[in-house]
Scaffold this motif. Structure first.
Motif, PDB file in Angstrom:
ATOM      1  N   ASP A 140       0.828  -1.208   0.000  1.00  0.00           N
ATOM      2  CA  ASP A 140       0.000   0.000   0.000  1.00  0.00           C
ATOM      3  C   ASP A 140       0.858   1.253   0.000  1.00  0.00           C
ATOM      4  OD1 ASP A 140      -2.346  -1.443  -0.089  1.00  0.00           O
ATOM      5  OD2 ASP A 140      -2.638  -1.413   2.085  1.00  0.00           O
ATOM      6  N   ARG A 141       1.940   1.251   0.755  1.00  0.00           N
ATOM      7  CA  ARG A 141       2.843   2.411   0.807  1.00  0.00           C
ATOM      8  C   ARG A 141       3.566   2.595  -0.529  1.00  0.00           C
ATOM      9  NH1 ARG A 141       8.122   3.247   1.703  1.00  0.00           N
ATOM     10  NH2 ARG A 141       8.572   1.061   2.137  1.00  0.00           N
ATOM     11  N   LYS A 143       2.603   1.745  -3.499  1.00  0.00           N
ATOM     12  CA  LYS A 143       1.668   2.194  -4.538  1.00  0.00           C
ATOM     13  C   LYS A 143       1.645   3.711  -4.647  1.00  0.00           C
ATOM     14  CE  LYS A 143      -1.803  -1.385  -4.028  1.00  0.00           C
ATOM     15  NZ  LYS A 143      -3.199  -1.643  -3.662  1.00  0.00           N
ATOM     16  N   GLU A 144       1.808   4.384  -3.516  1.00  0.00           N
ATOM     17  CA  GLU A 144       1.699   5.837  -3.476  1.00  0.00           C
ATOM     18  C   GLU A 144       2.975   6.555  -3.919  1.00  0.00           C
ATOM     19  OE1 GLU A 144      -1.287   7.103  -2.951  1.00  0.00           O
ATOM     20  OE2 GLU A 144      -1.950   5.023  -2.711  1.00  0.00           O
ATOM     21  N   CYS A 150       9.656   4.307  -5.876  1.00  0.00           N
ATOM     22  CA  CYS A 150       9.254   2.907  -5.707  1.00  0.00           C
ATOM     23  C   CYS A 150      10.387   1.975  -6.121  1.00  0.00           C
ATOM     24  CB  CYS A 150       7.992   2.621  -6.524  1.00  0.00           C
ATOM     25  SG  CYS A 150       7.398   0.932  -6.329  1.00  0.00           S
TER      26      CYS A 150
END
Length: 161
Positions: A140-141, A143-144, A150
């Motif tokens: 989830d982290r 993805k942002e 990333c």
């Protein structure tokens, strides 16, 4: 190179052209070895009777760019999603030709694509994202984050660097 440029958020048109050139090489090598074409040019992905038209549609962006000088006023609705899918298809083709191990950069791209475009992997991309080093909170982290951030985090988490 195309994967690296994509992760660096560089010019998506350049990424598309590099991807299409790489995919062409993969298709030619597969044909030379008697292997079926890779997606999206494999017959199982094409509608019977529309094979030629569909192949032309898949190559529309590269053809438009290649021949832009012939009609400088022409307009093309470029969609980065198609480049991302084309890049993934090239990875699949590479894997079919050369087998394991798939280079780390290709694994990182596949993980990132599953995070930001889960619809490309069916209803549930979690099997692709299941890696002993990645948990649900990290996914989830990640993805942002931007693509470059990333990439750096995936390299750190997966201890690839």
């Amino acid at each position: 190179m195309a994967i690296w440029l994509w992760f660096e958020d560089r010019d998506i048109v350049s990424v598309h052209l590099l991807t299409s050139a790489g995919n062409r090489i993969i298709l030619d090598l597969a044909a030379d070895q008697g292997l079926p074409a890779t997606p999206p040019f494999n017959e199982q992905y094409l509608v019977p009777g529309l094979e030629k038209e569909m192949k032309k549609a898949f190559r529309l962006t590269e053809t438009f760019i290649k021949h832009a000088k012939e009609d400088p006023n022409a307009v093309h609705d470029f969609k980065p999603l198609w480049t991302e899918l084309y890049l993934f298809c090239s990875i699949v083709g590479y894997h079919k030709l050369f087998g394991d191990p798939v280079p780390d950069l290709m694994i990182l791209y596949t993980l990132r694509l599953a995070m930001i475009r889960p619809e490309c992997f069916g209803k549930d991309p979690r099997p692709i994202l299941c890696h002993q080093s990645l948990n649900e909170l990290e996914i989830d982290r990640l993805k942002e984050l931007s693509n470059p951030d990333c990439f750096a985090e995936l390299v750190r988490i997966l201890k690839l660097g």
